[in-house]
Design a protein around this motif. Structure first.
Motif, PDB file in Angstrom:
ATOM      1  N   GLU A  48     -21.344  17.588  18.491  1.00 12.74           N
ATOM      2  CA  GLU A  48     -22.698  18.100  18.309  1.00 12.74           C
ATOM      3  C   GLU A  48     -23.122  17.755  16.892  1.00 12.74           C
ATOM      4  OE1 GLU A  48     -25.326  22.256  18.294  1.00 12.74           O
ATOM      5  OE2 GLU A  48     -23.220  22.283  18.908  1.00 12.74           O
ATOM      6  N   ALA A  49     -24.254  17.098  16.748  1.00  7.20           N
ATOM      7  CA  ALA A  49     -24.730  16.690  15.430  1.00  7.20           C
ATOM      8  C   ALA A  49     -25.958  17.490  15.056  1.00  7.20           C
ATOM      9  CB  ALA A  49     -25.051  15.198  15.413  1.00  7.20           C
ATOM     10  N   VAL A  50     -25.983  17.955  13.815  1.00 11.50           N
ATOM     11  CA  VAL A  50     -27.133  18.654  13.248  1.00 11.50           C
ATOM     12  C   VAL A  50     -27.658  17.786  12.117  1.00 11.50           C
ATOM     13  CG1 VAL A  50     -27.968  20.741  12.132  1.00 11.50           C
ATOM     14  CG2 VAL A  50     -26.100  20.887  13.805  1.00 11.50           C
ATOM     15  N   SER A  51     -28.866  17.264  12.281  1.00 11.82           N
ATOM     16  CA  SER A  51     -29.421  16.343  11.288  1.00 11.82           C
ATOM     17  C   SER A  51     -30.925  16.284  11.460  1.00 11.82           C
ATOM     18  CB  SER A  51     -28.816  14.947  11.463  1.00 11.82           C
ATOM     19  OG  SER A  51     -29.354  14.027  10.539  1.00 11.82           O
ATOM     20  N   ASN A  52     -31.642  16.061  10.368  1.00 12.93           N
ATOM     21  CA  ASN A  52     -33.092  15.961  10.482  1.00 12.93           C
ATOM     22  C   ASN A  52     -33.498  14.847  11.433  1.00 12.93           C
ATOM     23  OD1 ASN A  52     -35.865  16.630   9.529  1.00 12.93           O
ATOM     24  ND2 ASN A  52     -35.803  14.532   8.803  1.00 12.93           N
ATOM     25  N   ASN A  53     -32.814  13.707  11.360  1.00 17.26           N
ATOM     26  CA  ASN A  53     -33.114  12.556  12.208  1.00 17.26           C
ATOM     27  C   ASN A  53     -31.900  12.208  13.060  1.00 17.26           C
ATOM     28  OD1 ASN A  53     -34.654  12.317   9.516  1.00 17.26           O
ATOM     29  ND2 ASN A  53     -35.810  10.970  10.841  1.00 17.26           N
ATOM     30  N   ALA A  54     -32.111  11.300  13.990  1.00 16.30           N
ATOM     31  CA  ALA A  54     -31.020  10.868  14.865  1.00 16.30           C
ATOM     32  C   ALA A  54     -30.638   9.423  14.613  1.00 16.30           C
ATOM     33  CB  ALA A  54     -31.414  11.064  16.331  1.00 16.30           C
ATOM     34  N   GLY A  55     -30.933   8.908  13.415  1.00 14.07           N
ATOM     35  CA  GLY A  55     -30.640   7.511  13.136  1.00 14.07           C
ATOM     36  C   GLY A  55     -31.590   6.601  13.887  1.00 14.07           C
ATOM     37  N   VAL A  56     -31.266   5.327  13.911  1.00 12.18           N
ATOM     38  CA  VAL A  56     -32.036   4.343  14.680  1.00 12.18           C
ATOM     39  C   VAL A  56     -31.053   3.542  15.515  1.00 12.18           C
ATOM     40  CG1 VAL A  56     -33.863   4.187  12.955  1.00 12.18           C
ATOM     41  CG2 VAL A  56     -31.914   2.632  12.819  1.00 12.18           C
ATOM     42  N   ASP A  57     -31.568   2.739  16.413  1.00  9.89           N
ATOM     43  CA  ASP A  57     -30.694   1.894  17.224  1.00  9.89           C
ATOM     44  C   ASP A  57     -29.871   0.993  16.315  1.00  9.89           C
ATOM     45  OD1 ASP A  57     -31.611   2.610  20.006  1.00  9.89           O
ATOM     46  OD2 ASP A  57     -33.516   1.968  19.157  1.00  9.89           O
ATOM     47  N   GLY A  58     -28.559   1.131  16.394  1.00 12.62           N
ATOM     48  CA  GLY A  58     -27.679   0.250  15.652  1.00 12.62           C
ATOM     49  C   GLY A  58     -27.335   0.685  14.250  1.00 12.62           C
ATOM     50  N   GLY A  62     -27.264   6.587  15.242  1.00 14.04           N
ATOM     51  CA  GLY A  62     -27.487   5.726  16.404  1.00 14.04           C
ATOM     52  C   GLY A  62     -26.217   5.042  16.871  1.00 14.04           C
ATOM     53  N   LEU A  63     -25.285   4.784  15.952  1.00 15.49           N
ATOM     54  CA  LEU A  63     -24.008   4.164  16.325  1.00 15.49           C
ATOM     55  C   LEU A  63     -23.184   5.090  17.211  1.00 15.49           C
ATOM     56  CD1 LEU A  63     -23.033   2.622  12.861  1.00 15.49           C
ATOM     57  CD2 LEU A  63     -23.830   1.373  14.888  1.00 15.49           C
ATOM     58  N   LEU A  64     -23.161   6.372  16.874  1.00 21.58           N
ATOM     59  CA  LEU A  64     -22.418   7.331  17.697  1.00 21.58           C
ATOM     60  C   LEU A  64     -23.101   7.537  19.040  1.00 21.58           C
ATOM     61  CD1 LEU A  64     -21.518  10.025  14.988  1.00 21.58           C
ATOM     62  CD2 LEU A  64     -20.022   8.263  15.949  1.00 21.58           C
ATOM     63  N   LEU A  65     -24.428   7.524  19.038  1.00 20.44           N
ATOM     64  CA  LEU A  65     -25.160   7.652  20.302  1.00 20.44           C
ATOM     65  C   LEU A  65     -24.850   6.497  21.251  1.00 20.44           C
ATOM     66  CD1 LEU A  65     -28.676   8.838  19.106  1.00 20.44           C
ATOM     67  CD2 LEU A  65     -27.286   9.978  20.835  1.00 20.44           C
ATOM     68  N   GLU A  66     -24.862   5.283  20.713  1.00 11.30           N
ATOM     69  CA  GLU A  66     -24.646   4.108  21.548  1.00 11.30           C
ATOM     70  C   GLU A  66     -23.290   4.133  22.241  1.00 11.30           C
ATOM     71  OE1 GLU A  66     -25.178   0.833  18.928  1.00 11.30           O
ATOM     72  OE2 GLU A  66     -27.358   1.089  18.795  1.00 11.30           O
ATOM     73  N   GLN A  67     -22.299   4.751  21.609  1.00 12.61           N
ATOM     74  CA  GLN A  67     -20.963   4.826  22.180  1.00 12.61           C
ATOM     75  C   GLN A  67     -20.742   6.113  22.976  1.00 12.61           C
ATOM     76  OE1 GLN A  67     -18.732   2.302  22.077  1.00 12.61           O
ATOM     77  NE2 GLN A  67     -20.405   1.148  21.119  1.00 12.61           N
ATOM     78  N   GLY A  68     -21.783   6.908  23.160  1.00 10.92           N
ATOM     79  CA  GLY A  68     -21.670   8.131  23.956  1.00 10.92           C
ATOM     80  C   GLY A  68     -20.814   9.201  23.304  1.00 10.92           C
ATOM     81  N   ARG A  69     -20.789   9.231  21.966  1.00 13.65           N
ATOM     82  CA  ARG A  69     -19.934  10.204  21.273  1.00 13.65           C
ATOM     83  C   ARG A  69     -20.620  11.547  21.040  1.00 13.65           C
ATOM     84  NH1 ARG A  69     -16.187   7.075  18.506  1.00 13.65           N
ATOM     85  NH2 ARG A  69     -15.688   5.283  19.816  1.00 13.65           N
ATOM     86  N   LEU A  70     -21.933  11.611  21.193  1.00 16.12           N
ATOM     87  CA  LEU A  70     -22.659  12.855  20.961  1.00 16.12           C
ATOM     88  C   LEU A  70     -23.008  13.522  22.286  1.00 16.12           C
ATOM     89  CD1 LEU A  70     -25.154  11.874  18.109  1.00 16.12           C
ATOM     90  CD2 LEU A  70     -22.827  12.732  17.913  1.00 16.12           C
ATOM     91  N   GLU A  83     -32.448   4.572  22.259  1.00 17.39           N
ATOM     92  CA  GLU A  83     -31.273   5.009  22.997  1.00 17.39           C
ATOM     93  C   GLU A  83     -31.209   6.523  23.068  1.00 17.39           C
ATOM     94  OE1 GLU A  83     -27.670   5.052  25.148  1.00 17.39           O
ATOM     95  OE2 GLU A  83     -29.316   3.626  24.947  1.00 17.39           O
ATOM     96  N   PHE A  84     -31.636   7.171  22.001  1.00 23.49           N
ATOM     97  CA  PHE A  84     -31.710   8.625  22.007  1.00 23.49           C
ATOM     98  C   PHE A  84     -32.633   9.096  23.129  1.00 23.49           C
ATOM     99  CE2 PHE A  84     -33.555  12.657  20.979  1.00 23.49           C
ATOM    100  CZ  PHE A  84     -32.570  13.387  20.340  1.00 23.49           C
ATOM    101  N   ALA A  85     -33.833   8.517  23.196  1.00 24.01           N
ATOM    102  CA  ALA A  85     -34.794   8.907  24.225  1.00 24.01           C
ATOM    103  C   ALA A  85     -34.228   8.659  25.618  1.00 24.01           C
ATOM    104  CB  ALA A  85     -36.096   8.144  24.029  1.00 24.01           C
ATOM    105  N   ARG A  86     -33.563   7.527  25.804  1.00 24.88           N
ATOM    106  CA  ARG A  86     -32.997   7.217  27.124  1.00 24.88           C
ATOM    107  C   ARG A  86     -31.960   8.245  27.544  1.00 24.88           C
ATOM    108  NH1 ARG A  86     -28.965   5.704  29.746  1.00 24.88           N
ATOM    109  NH2 ARG A  86     -27.611   5.651  27.916  1.00 24.88           N
ATOM    110  N   GLN A  87     -31.045   8.572  26.620  1.00 22.32           N
ATOM    111  CA  GLN A  87     -29.985   9.525  26.949  1.00 22.32           C
ATOM    112  C   GLN A  87     -30.555  10.919  27.220  1.00 22.32           C
ATOM    113  OE1 GLN A  87     -26.537   9.616  24.426  1.00 22.32           O
ATOM    114  NE2 GLN A  87     -26.442   7.389  24.213  1.00 22.32           N
ATOM    115  N   TYR A  88     -31.526  11.327  26.432  1.00 25.86           N
ATOM    116  CA  TYR A  88     -32.121  12.650  26.606  1.00 25.86           C
ATOM    117  C   TYR A  88     -32.819  12.752  27.961  1.00 25.86           C
ATOM    118  CZ  TYR A  88     -35.382  16.546  25.678  1.00 25.86           C
ATOM    119  OH  TYR A  88     -36.126  17.706  25.747  1.00 25.86           O
TER     120      TYR A  88
END
Length: 265
Positions: A48-58, A62-70, A83-88
């Motif tokens: 679970e990540a707590v952050s103002n932003n979620a990074g960007v693709d790549g 965003g790197l952790l999102l792309e690998q399904g770690r969050l 990728e964030f929008a797609r997963q959500y």
């Protein structure tokens, strides 16, 4: 007192699956990119990540999102990550969107030993009343919604005297691990941030039970002016000194350019 570890990999080696991460930075400014990469390389998952932003693709989170770690994200602004929008929207990621000032204060409260606080932000909306979609299923149905929050009326100053106003209760955030990036830091963990990197890094550093800082320039104890220290070493347990190449690698979230006056189009 020497909190410097040899590498980012060593610094995050004991991070457990399922942990909550508080991650500093504002947009791509001041994000702990080297530590995020180390978490990725370590294979840690279900975070679970707590952050103002979620990074960007790549880049960034965003790197952790792309690998399904969050598995879950608590954030204020997530609009730069497809990728964030797609997963959500496909039900792969739970998301708790929080007003930016409220998120900042929830993190600060967690580091200050304040379990909860009242704020006017969100009163009269789904932030207070509940019903914000936290998670969808694969068919687009809402399966987890935000719960209603406690509200209370307090007397507050108005233009013609004291007036009653409603406030909503927000709970503090305490993370298992905080990852931050500082402009300068010493071996005792005292940190100095620069410009916009100061927005969320100090708050993330406060709310982590274990705080790990990557520093662009490592200095010896006594070299930092105490009046310029933004995060005291008491909040920091591990320090990673970046190489000049790592310190220099910074990306721009959106690059906007125009043709210089008088040049060829």
């Amino acid at each position: 007192m020497d909190k410097v570890v040899s590498s980012a990999a060593e610094a995050v080696a004991d991070l457990q699956d399922g942990a909550t991460l508080a991650v500093g930075g504002f947009g791509l400014c001041g994000i702990p990119s080297v530590l995020i990469r180390a978490v990725l390389d370590a294979g840690t998952k279900d975070l679970e990540a707590v952050s103002n932003n979620a990074g960007v693709d790549g880049w960034g989170l965003g790197l952790l999102l792309e690998q399904g770690r969050l598995r879950r994200m608590v954030a204020s602004y997530v609009g730069e990550n497809k990728e964030f929008a797609r997963q959500y929207l496909s039900g792969e990621l739970e998301v708790e969107l929080t007003p930016q000032g409220t998120l900042a204060e929830r993190m600060r409260a967690g580091g200050s030993g304040i379990p909860a606080f009242f704020t006017a932000t969100g009163v009269g909306t789904q932030v207070a009343e509940g019903g914000l979609p936290w998670k969808y299923d694969s068919e687009g149905n809402v399966v987890v919604s935000s719960p209603p929050k406690q509200t209370q009326v307090f007397d507050t100053p108005g233009p013609d005297g004291m007036v009653e106003r409603q406030f909503v209760l927000e709970r503090a955030i305490i993370a298992d691990v905080a990852l931050v990036r500082a402009w300068k830091g010493d071996r005792h963990g005292n940190l100095v941030y620069r410009d916009s990197a100061r927005n969320f890094n100090p708050l993330a550093a406060m709310c982590g039970r274990l705080t790990i800082a990557e520093v662009e320039e490592l200095v010896e104890p006594g070299e930092l002016d105490p009046n310029e220290v933004h995060t005291p070493g008491a909040f920091v347990q591990r320090v990673v000194a970046l190489t000049p190449e790592q310190a220099a690698e910074k990306r721009i979230e959106k690059r906007t350019v125009r043709t210089a006056e008088g040049s060829a189009s």
